[in-house]
Design a protein around this motif. Structure first.
Motif, PDB file in Angstrom:
ATOM      1  N   VAL A 103       0.873  -1.196   0.045  1.00 46.95           N
ATOM      2  CA  VAL A 103      -0.009  -0.208  -0.229  1.00 46.95           C
ATOM      3  C   VAL A 103       0.793   1.238   0.040  1.00 46.95           C
ATOM      4  CG1 VAL A 103      -1.813   1.116   1.435  1.00 46.95           C
ATOM      5  CG2 VAL A 103      -1.933  -1.210   0.935  1.00 46.95           C
ATOM      6  N   HIS A 104       1.733   1.249   0.899  1.00 44.30           N
ATOM      7  CA  HIS A 104       3.034   2.430   0.760  1.00 44.30           C
ATOM      8  C   HIS A 104       3.383   2.630  -0.423  1.00 44.30           C
ATOM      9  CE1 HIS A 104       2.656   2.316   5.171  1.00 44.30           C
ATOM     10  NE2 HIS A 104       2.873   3.567   5.506  1.00 44.30           N
ATOM     11  N   PHE A 105       3.978   1.476  -1.172  1.00 45.20           N
ATOM     12  CA  PHE A 105       4.742   1.542  -2.455  1.00 45.20           C
ATOM     13  C   PHE A 105       3.498   2.160  -3.381  1.00 45.20           C
ATOM     14  CE2 PHE A 105       5.656  -0.189  -6.446  1.00 45.20           C
ATOM     15  CZ  PHE A 105       7.128   0.073  -6.600  1.00 45.20           C
ATOM     16  N   ARG A 127      10.722   5.523   5.560  1.00 42.71           N
ATOM     17  CA  ARG A 127      10.794   5.406   6.902  1.00 42.71           C
ATOM     18  C   ARG A 127       9.818   4.253   7.514  1.00 42.71           C
ATOM     19  NH1 ARG A 127      11.642  11.417   9.427  1.00 42.71           N
ATOM     20  NH2 ARG A 127      13.968  11.433   8.674  1.00 42.71           N
ATOM     21  N   ALA A 128       8.650   4.376   7.013  1.00 42.48           N
ATOM     22  CA  ALA A 128       7.582   3.666   7.027  1.00 42.48           C
ATOM     23  C   ALA A 128       7.821   2.198   6.679  1.00 42.48           C
ATOM     24  CB  ALA A 128       6.120   3.805   6.804  1.00 42.48           C
ATOM     25  N   VAL A 129       8.250   2.130   5.479  1.00 42.90           N
ATOM     26  CA  VAL A 129       8.604   0.834   4.509  1.00 42.90           C
ATOM     27  C   VAL A 129       9.764   0.182   5.340  1.00 42.90           C
ATOM     28  CG1 VAL A 129       9.258  -0.099   2.559  1.00 42.90           C
ATOM     29  CG2 VAL A 129       7.232   1.599   2.478  1.00 42.90           C
ATOM     30  N   LEU A 130      10.735   0.905   5.457  1.00 42.87           N
ATOM     31  CA  LEU A 130      12.087   0.608   6.143  1.00 42.87           C
ATOM     32  C   LEU A 130      11.582  -0.216   7.719  1.00 42.87           C
ATOM     33  CD1 LEU A 130      15.146   0.340   6.227  1.00 42.87           C
ATOM     34  CD2 LEU A 130      15.264   2.157   7.424  1.00 42.87           C
ATOM     35  N   VAL A 131      10.857   0.368   8.388  1.00 36.48           N
ATOM     36  CA  VAL A 131      10.381  -0.218   9.596  1.00 36.48           C
ATOM     37  C   VAL A 131       9.487  -1.519   9.275  1.00 36.48           C
ATOM     38  CG1 VAL A 131       8.917  -0.120  11.702  1.00 36.48           C
ATOM     39  CG2 VAL A 131      10.699   1.734  11.011  1.00 36.48           C
ATOM     40  N   HIS A 132       8.718  -1.481   8.411  1.00 36.95           N
ATOM     41  CA  HIS A 132       7.934  -2.606   8.007  1.00 36.95           C
ATOM     42  C   HIS A 132       8.848  -3.870   7.487  1.00 36.95           C
ATOM     43  CE1 HIS A 132       4.552   0.100   8.379  1.00 36.95           C
ATOM     44  NE2 HIS A 132       3.650  -0.920   7.788  1.00 36.95           N
TER      45      HIS A 132
END
Length: 148
Positions: A103-105, A127-132
């Motif tokens: 979804v972020h992508f 940042r959100a994707v890296l944490v995920h």
């Protein structure tokens, strides 16, 4: 070699490329947004990265998800009862995080194509994707070793 084995290898290579790309952009290229780099240079670097990312990343993300779905087929019975065991729960959480990454992508790609991706949005998404992705990698390993 089984279909699962091929999917697993494709999944690993695509995941390495995706996580590496997000890691690099988030933690290494963040220096581009410092005062050490001129505005003109920053814009050129961002445009070049965006052009490459829009061409390459959809294939990598597609590879991760198609191979992941192929592998998930093997675990259909486990996914039918995601809270029956620690393995089931961790696999379920890993899949939920993966869909959140997707979804972020998709939000990032849409904003790039509409030319509405701001620096703030880009930082948040990276940042959100890296944490995920860190959590997904952690779960990918702990689901085989951590039980409760």
């Amino acid at each position: 070699m089984s279909v699962y084995s091929v999917a697993h290898i494709i999944h690993l290579f695509c995941a390495i490329a995706f996580v590496g790309g997000v890691f690099f952009e988030t933690l290494v290229l963040s220096v581009v947004h410092s005062k050490q780099v001129s505005r003109e240079a920053r814009r050129e670097v961002e445009k070049a990265i965006a052009r490459r990312a829009v061409r390459v990343m959809p294939w990598i993300v597609g590879g991760v998800f198609l191979s992941g779905l192929t592998m998930a087929h093997r675990y259909a019975a486990i996914l039918a009862d995601p809270f029956a065991s620690s393995f089931n729960t961790q696999l379920f959480l890993k899949i939920l995080l993966a869909f959140s990454v997707l979804v972020h992508f998709l939000i990032a790609v849409t904003k790039m194509r509409r030319d509405t991706l701001t620096v703030a949005w880009s930082k948040y998404i990276h940042r959100a994707v890296l944490v995920h992705m860190i959590l997904i990698v952690l779960l990918a390993k702990t689901m085989f070793y951590v039980t409760w």
